[in-house]
Scaffold this motif. Structure first.
Motif, PDB file in Angstrom:
ATOM      1  N   HIS A   1     -22.911  34.989  75.684  1.00 14.74           N
ATOM      2  CA  HIS A   1     -23.338  34.524  77.003  1.00 14.74           C
ATOM      3  C   HIS A   1     -23.569  35.724  77.923  1.00 14.74           C
ATOM      4  O   HIS A   1     -24.579  35.822  78.620  1.00 14.74           O
ATOM      5  N   PHE A   2     -22.616  36.675  77.873  1.00 15.44           N
ATOM      6  CA  PHE A   2     -22.751  37.871  78.705  1.00 15.44           C
ATOM      7  C   PHE A   2     -24.035  38.617  78.354  1.00 15.44           C
ATOM      8  O   PHE A   2     -24.831  38.998  79.228  1.00 15.44           O
ATOM      9  N   MET A   3     -24.276  38.828  77.060  1.00 14.10           N
ATOM     10  CA  MET A   3     -25.445  39.609  76.635  1.00 14.10           C
ATOM     11  C   MET A   3     -26.745  38.882  76.960  1.00 14.10           C
ATOM     12  O   MET A   3     -27.715  39.496  77.401  1.00 14.10           O
ATOM     13  N   GLU A   4     -26.774  37.557  76.726  1.00 14.80           N
ATOM     14  CA  GLU A   4     -28.005  36.807  77.005  1.00 14.80           C
ATOM     15  C   GLU A   4     -28.320  36.842  78.502  1.00 14.80           C
ATOM     16  O   GLU A   4     -29.466  37.012  78.910  1.00 14.80           O
ATOM     17  N   THR A   5     -27.273  36.672  79.320  1.00 13.76           N
ATOM     18  CA  THR A   5     -27.472  36.703  80.768  1.00 13.76           C
ATOM     19  C   THR A   5     -27.972  38.079  81.186  1.00 13.76           C
ATOM     20  O   THR A   5     -28.926  38.200  81.961  1.00 13.76           O
ATOM     21  N   PHE A   6     -27.328  39.099  80.665  1.00 13.28           N
ATOM     22  CA  PHE A   6     -27.675  40.466  81.058  1.00 13.28           C
ATOM     23  C   PHE A   6     -29.117  40.785  80.661  1.00 13.28           C
ATOM     24  O   PHE A   6     -29.904  41.283  81.480  1.00 13.28           O
TER      25      PHE A   6
ATOM     26  N   SER B   1     -31.604  38.656  79.956  1.00 15.93           N
ATOM     27  CA  SER B   1     -32.624  37.871  80.677  1.00 15.93           C
ATOM     28  C   SER B   1     -32.740  38.342  82.129  1.00 15.93           C
ATOM     29  O   SER B   1     -33.829  38.360  82.692  1.00 15.93           O
ATOM     30  N   ASN B   2     -31.640  38.798  82.734  1.00 14.25           N
ATOM     31  CA  ASN B   2     -31.725  39.343  84.099  1.00 14.25           C
ATOM     32  C   ASN B   2     -32.541  40.634  84.126  1.00 14.25           C
ATOM     33  O   ASN B   2     -33.360  40.844  85.021  1.00 14.25           O
ATOM     34  N   LEU B   3     -32.329  41.481  83.121  1.00 14.84           N
ATOM     35  CA  LEU B   3     -33.099  42.740  83.075  1.00 14.84           C
ATOM     36  C   LEU B   3     -34.578  42.446  82.872  1.00 14.84           C
ATOM     37  O   LEU B   3     -35.437  43.106  83.469  1.00 14.84           O
ATOM     38  N   GLU B   4     -34.882  41.419  82.043  1.00 18.03           N
ATOM     39  CA  GLU B   4     -36.302  41.060  81.829  1.00 18.03           C
ATOM     40  C   GLU B   4     -36.912  40.565  83.127  1.00 18.03           C
ATOM     41  O   GLU B   4     -38.010  40.925  83.504  1.00 18.03           O
ATOM     42  N   ARG B   5     -36.148  39.745  83.844  1.00 17.46           N
ATOM     43  CA  ARG B   5     -36.643  39.154  85.101  1.00 17.46           C
ATOM     44  C   ARG B   5     -36.910  40.238  86.142  1.00 17.46           C
ATOM     45  O   ARG B   5     -37.883  40.170  86.882  1.00 17.46           O
ATOM     46  N   THR B   6     -36.053  41.256  86.178  1.00 14.81           N
ATOM     47  CA  THR B   6     -36.200  42.277  87.218  1.00 14.81           C
ATOM     48  C   THR B   6     -37.023  43.476  86.729  1.00 14.81           C
ATOM     49  O   THR B   6     -37.147  44.479  87.440  1.00 14.81           O
ATOM     50  N   GLY B   7     -37.562  43.371  85.509  1.00 20.87           N
ATOM     51  CA  GLY B   7     -38.397  44.448  84.978  1.00 20.87           C
ATOM     52  C   GLY B   7     -37.597  45.709  84.654  1.00 20.87           C
ATOM     53  O   GLY B   7     -38.151  46.806  84.679  1.00 20.87           O
ATOM     54  N   GLU B   8     -36.298  45.546  84.346  1.00 21.33           N
ATOM     55  CA  GLU B   8     -35.459  46.730  84.078  1.00 21.33           C
ATOM     56  C   GLU B   8     -34.989  46.811  82.625  1.00 21.33           C
ATOM     57  O   GLU B   8     -34.020  47.495  82.323  1.00 21.33           O
ATOM     58  N   LEU B   9     -35.695  46.098  81.737  1.00 26.41           N
ATOM     59  CA  LEU B   9     -35.266  46.110  80.336  1.00 26.41           C
ATOM     60  C   LEU B   9     -35.267  47.528  79.765  1.00 26.41           C
ATOM     61  O   LEU B   9     -34.584  47.819  78.790  1.00 26.41           O
ATOM     62  N   GLY B  10     -36.048  48.404  80.420  1.00 26.65           N
ATOM     63  CA  GLY B  10     -36.112  49.807  80.006  1.00 26.65           C
ATOM     64  C   GLY B  10     -34.732  50.463  79.927  1.00 26.65           C
ATOM     65  O   GLY B  10     -34.545  51.438  79.195  1.00 26.65           O
ATOM     66  N   LEU B  11     -33.747  49.923  80.659  1.00 26.84           N
ATOM     67  CA  LEU B  11     -32.394  50.498  80.609  1.00 26.84           C
ATOM     68  C   LEU B  11     -31.794  50.381  79.205  1.00 26.84           C
ATOM     69  O   LEU B  11     -30.882  51.123  78.851  1.00 26.84           O
ATOM     70  N   LEU B  12     -32.317  49.424  78.430  1.00 26.65           N
ATOM     71  CA  LEU B  12     -31.783  49.239  77.072  1.00 26.65           C
ATOM     72  C   LEU B  12     -32.690  49.830  76.000  1.00 26.65           C
ATOM     73  O   LEU B  12     -32.251  50.067  74.873  1.00 26.65           O
TER      74      LEU B  12
END
Ligand code: SF4
Length: 397
Positions: A313-318, A320-331
């Motif tokens: 749940h933690f990972m999915e939330t994290f 999907s939040n990064l995708e929404r805010t355009g910050e997936l690059g952090l991973l």
């Protein structure tokens, strides 16, 4: 003499937010299986177990529609039940008080004269599990053992690991937090079946007034199924519920195991359906598609094994939040490890930073830091992680 056939009632439900509509549909679906008086008697103590595992209200599809719980309480009260208890233990790492609050249970408890019970703090009793395969002894709430009738009211949702969560799975909310975590190590489907050997509900009402599709059980979209199902045979309810969601029950391991181990009937050909034919309400829901290993296509390298719902749940939330805010690059370009049975990736497999999520991989963190050459390690503590500013931990220093 005719052989016993399981019976499942299916009815449509219009506006899920109109209490009178839901009350009518609830009465109808119960009448289809013989009426509430065939299950509850005057003077009974009745425990209702909805799905209030998440801090999200029923409009999201993540939790049981509170109008269904209100309707059931009203109907059960009408029969003369002595006491009604609404009981839940939220998912790992989440407070049941918060989930009750988010779903408005404190507002209705007084109005309906029902008791709310947080199963995370309730008295537990160790009971033997007859013919247990995943375990032979389990702690269950005394309130479940002492109730005259247990009414199970799950919400119909897709699930990342199962692929649907329905009646048998909903009972997982009653057990201790440490056992919820262990279920994933013991083998989730068989553990669910063993649990139901000691806490099999007397009545299961599947709430598909809204339900969830896609990234269930927490991050999907409302499915708006507009349907309710009921049965005294939870395995049969789950088999038909699965068909209503366009998923072959043969794909749902816990239904097959429960049938084979004598808990109920999981074969739709052996089940009588009363009310609306399944073909009229069934539709193919969007399946859960977030497979952590698929993130490799985005250059994110996930090593997950045996994680329980808290970390998933933690990972999915994290994510999907990064995708929404355009910050997936952090991973991107990095390696993530989590889960109870996760081990250290081979040194050549570690790309970029090594991001270790949850207490289960604490030893992996220590091992990684002592390696030569040591990768940059970011350890996110917690069981599951909670409350940290993880984005700040990931940003370059
Ligand atoms: S750290 Fe995560 S996977 Fe491990 S027990 Fe806690 S919640 Fe489950």
């Amino acid at each position: 003499m005719a052989a016993y056939r399981a019976l499942v009632g299916v009815t449509r439900c219009g506006d899920p937010n109109d209490f009178e509509t839901v009350l009518e549909a609830t009465g109808e679906v119960l009448d289809l299986i013989g009426g509430i008086r065939s299950i509850v008697s005057a003077g009974d103590i009745v425990l209702i177990k909805p799905n209030v595992g998440f801090k999200k209200n029923h409009l999201t599809g993540a939790t049981t529609n509170i109008n269904v719980v209100k309707a059931l309480s009203t109907i059960i009260k009408g029969v003369g039940a002595r006491k009604i208890i609404i009981a839940e233990g939220a998912i790992v790492g989440t407070s049941t008080r918060d989930t009750f609050q988010a779903n408005g249970y404190y507002d209705i408890a007084g109005e309906l004269g029902v008791e709310l019970l947080d199963l995370k703090t309730a008295e537990m009793v160790a009971v033997p599990v007859p013919c247990g395969k995943a375990f032979h002894r389990l702690h269950v709430p005394r309130a479940i053992l002492e109730a005259d009738v247990v009414v199970n009211v799950p919400v119909m949702k897709t699930h990342d690991a199962l692929p649907v969560t329905l009646g048998l799975k909903n009972m997982k909310g009653i057990i201790r937090e440490q056992d919820k975590k262990r279920f994933h190590k013991w083998g989730l489907s068989q553990a669910i079946v063993d649990l139901n050997k000691v806490a099999y509900p007397d009545l299961t009402v599947l709430d598909g007034t809204i339900g969830m599709e896609g990234l269930g059980p927490a991050h999907g979209e409302p499915a708006n199924l507009g349907v309710m199902l009921a049965s005294t045979d939870t395995v049969a309810a789950d088999a038909i519920g699965s068909l209503v969601m366009g998923i072959d029950p043969g794909e749902v391991e816990y239904i097959g195991l429960a049938d084979a181990q004598g808990l109920g009937c999981g074969d739709p050909d052996e089940i009588n359906v009363a009310g609306v034919p399944v073909s009229e309400v069934a539709r193919k829901v969007k399946r859960h598609t977030l497979d952590f290993s698929d993130l490799i296509a985005k250059d994110i390298h996930v090593y997950e094994s045996g994680s329980c719902s808290g970390c998933r749940h933690f990972m999915e939330t994290f994510i999907s939040n990064l995708e929404r805010t355009g910050e997936l690059g952090l991973l991107v370009g990095n390696t993530i490890v989590f889960g109870q049975t996760a081990s250290m990736p081979q040194r050549g497999e570690i790309r970029g930073k090594l991001i270790l999520v949850g207490r289960c991989v604490k030893d992996v963190a220590a091992a990684a830091r002592s390696g030569q050459p040591a990768p940059e390690v970011i350890y996110i503590p917690g069981c599951p992680p909670h409350g940290q500013d993880v984005k700040a931990m990931l940003k370059p220093r």
